[in-house]
Design an enzyme around this catalytic site. Structure first.
Site, PDB file in Angstrom:
ATOM      1  N   GLN A  66      -8.599   8.609   5.502  1.00 19.85           N
ATOM      2  CA  GLN A  66      -8.234   7.913   6.748  1.00 19.85           C
ATOM      3  C   GLN A  66      -7.934   9.207   7.651  1.00 19.85           C
ATOM      4  OE1 GLN A  66      -4.482   6.208   4.887  1.00 19.85           O
ATOM      5  NE2 GLN A  66      -3.406   6.805   6.834  1.00 19.85           N
ATOM      6  N   CYS A  72      -4.177   3.286   7.296  1.00 17.05           N
ATOM      7  CA  CYS A  72      -3.963   2.976   5.725  1.00 17.05           C
ATOM      8  C   CYS A  72      -4.445   1.337   5.607  1.00 17.05           C
ATOM      9  CB  CYS A  72      -2.972   3.311   5.083  1.00 17.05           C
ATOM     10  SG  CYS A  72      -1.287   2.438   5.677  1.00 17.05           S
ATOM     11  N   HIS A 368       3.237   1.886   3.819  1.00 14.33           N
ATOM     12  CA  HIS A 368       1.796   2.249   3.482  1.00 14.33           C
ATOM     13  C   HIS A 368       0.965   1.214   2.775  1.00 14.33           C
ATOM     14  CE1 HIS A 368      -1.629   5.275   2.708  1.00 14.33           C
ATOM     15  NE2 HIS A 368      -1.105   5.225   1.557  1.00 14.33           N
ATOM     16  N   ASN A 390      -5.710   5.253  -3.319  1.00 14.60           N
ATOM     17  CA  ASN A 390      -5.504   5.630  -1.958  1.00 14.60           C
ATOM     18  C   ASN A 390      -6.534   5.839  -1.001  1.00 14.60           C
ATOM     19  OD1 ASN A 390      -3.425   6.480  -0.086  1.00 14.60           O
ATOM     20  ND2 ASN A 390      -2.160   7.644  -1.514  1.00 14.60           N
TER      21      ASN A 390
END
Length: 449
Positions: A66, A72, A368, A390
């Protein structure tokens, strides 16, 4: 000077004497000043417990990044969707455009903001509600329900159909200028209302403002494609998909996901949110005609049960958490046992509040969103360690993956998104039929990942 309300020379002398009297304080000072708090509080035994190896695991494509943006929640949502494309067409990897939903989200959030301004014209400018609305009208963050609204209205496109731009990789300037424009627009609408302008004319003004918002976004991100050609080849270089698609056609054909079947489960143990009930957040959303968000609040064990069930069916799980807590970022480990900050300082710092108290006192909230892609189970089938994808690139953590201990899940995971078929019959009935309690706009469950 009042000795009870001010810091006195005697207070300072006592603190100095108390600190210097203990050898452990000097050792801690030397370690922290040289290496920082987390490095000094790092526990090798806790780190060792995060060794990779999972009983249930889904295999994803290459890591996404990102970069310098707060997208996110979009990356996590798209990562659950691209997995379906990779699996369906036997691809080595694949990536959906993250700039495409960014454009539409900023446009829809701008409209959402201006509609809220029109709805609060008679509220005081310095009151809590209008001040809150003006604080961050089009920030990068979001919720799963908001992404679902975008997909239903606009579909998705491959990354090649709308690639990244300088402003999508680093959204700071675009966000600042758009926010400034929108605050000025709010001022014009409120001043026009005070001057006696009728609502129909104010809405006409808003339409003109939205045209200018589109202009700003198109300048920064390019215009989203109305249609695009697509050719997909599988791992064996066989052509598996070819044609020209609209974004909604591509979502229906390639992703083929019933987004309305996916529901948001939260775990917030505060007194004002009893478990087993549904909640929404006032004035939280993006697509005006699709309303806002809806949650079912459950204990952490129920979130885990549903997440494991979905992983067993070879599907990843979107989740939201407070990522910075007890986190070894470079090593990609979220684990309450990997750091011992309280032992480092010699008194409770992390341990001075429980989960509910952290929410109530502003210490923690969802910051997040990521994707659960695996879990390790103990001999009794209980989760021990979770595998996390992630969106910080392949150089982060372990080839872009993090791990999350089950104890950390209990403390800092606030939301998972699962197909409602994984809920119990009672949970599903409650989610679908109960009128949700409306939380204040500034409630911690209204935070955006």
């Amino acid at each position: 000077m009042d000795d009870l309300t001010s810091i006195t020379a005697d207070d300072l002398a006592a603190s100095h004497e108390n600190f210097s009297a203990e050898r452990v304080n000097i050792v801690a000072k030397n370690a922290v000043t040289a290496n920082g708090i987390r490095a000094a509080a790092r526990r090798p035994e806790g780190v060792a417990a995060n060794a990779l190896g999972f009983d249930i695991e889904v295999t994803q494509g290459e890591r996404c990044n990102q970069e310098r943006s707060g997208r996110c929640w979009m990356f996590a949502s798209l990562n659950t969707m691209r997995y379906r494309v990779i699996k369906k067409y036997n691809l080595k990897t694949f990536e959906l455009s993250q700039a495409y939903p960014l454009f539409w989200d900023k446009l829809e959030k701008s409209n959402w903001f201006l509609e809220n301004i029109l709805d609060t014209l008679d509220e005081p400018l310095d009151g809590r509600l209008v001040s809150f609305l003006l604080t961050d009208p089009i920030g990068d963050g979001g919720q799963w329900d908001m992404f679902r609204s975008l997909v239903k209205k606009y579909g998705v496109v491959p990354k090649e159909a709308m690639p990244e731009t300088a402003c999508s990789r680093n959204t700071g300037d675009m966000d600042r200028y758009l926010t400034r424009y929108l605050r000025g627009a709010a001022k014009r609408l409120r001043q026009s209302h005070e001057a006696g302008v009728e609502m129909d004319d104010l809405r006409s003004m808003k339409k003109e403002m939205m045209d200018e918002v589109y202009h700003l976004l198109a300048t920064c991100l390019g215009e989203p494609p109305a249609s695009f050609p697509m050719r997909l080849r599988d791992k064996d270089d066989k052509l598996v998909l070819a044609g020209t698609f609209t974004p909604k056609e591509f979502f229906s054909t390639a992703v083929d996901m019933d987004v309305d079947a996916y529901v948001s489960l939260i775990s917030a143990p505060t007194a004002d949110k009893p478990f087993g009930h549904t909640y929404t957040v006032s004035r939280l959303g993006n697509v005006w005609e699709d309303h806002g968000v809806r949650y079912l609040n459950l204990p952490p064990a129920e979130l885990k049960r549903a997440a494991i069930a979905q992983l067993r069916d070879n599907l990843p799980v979107w989740f939201g958490c407070d990522v910075a807590q007890s986190y070894l970022r470079d090593e990609g480990m979220m684990d309450t046992a990997a750091l011992d900050v309280d032992a480092l300082f010699g008194f409770p710092v992390e341990g001075n509040m429980d989960k509910a108290e952290r929410l109530d006192y502003g210490e923690s909230l969802m910051t997040h969103a990521m994707v659960l892609e695996g879990v390790r189970l103990d001999a009794d089938g209980n989760p021990e360690l979770w595998k996390v994808e992630n969106s910080w690139g392949k150089d982060h953590g372990r080839d872009g993956f993090d791990t999350l201990s089950d104890a950390w899940f209990d403390e800092y995971v606030y939301q998972v998104v699962v197909d409602k078929k994984y809920l119990t019959e009672e949970e599903r009935h409650t989610y679908e039929t109960e009128e949700p309690t409306v939380l204040a706009p500034w409630d911690p469950m209204g935070s955006l990942a």
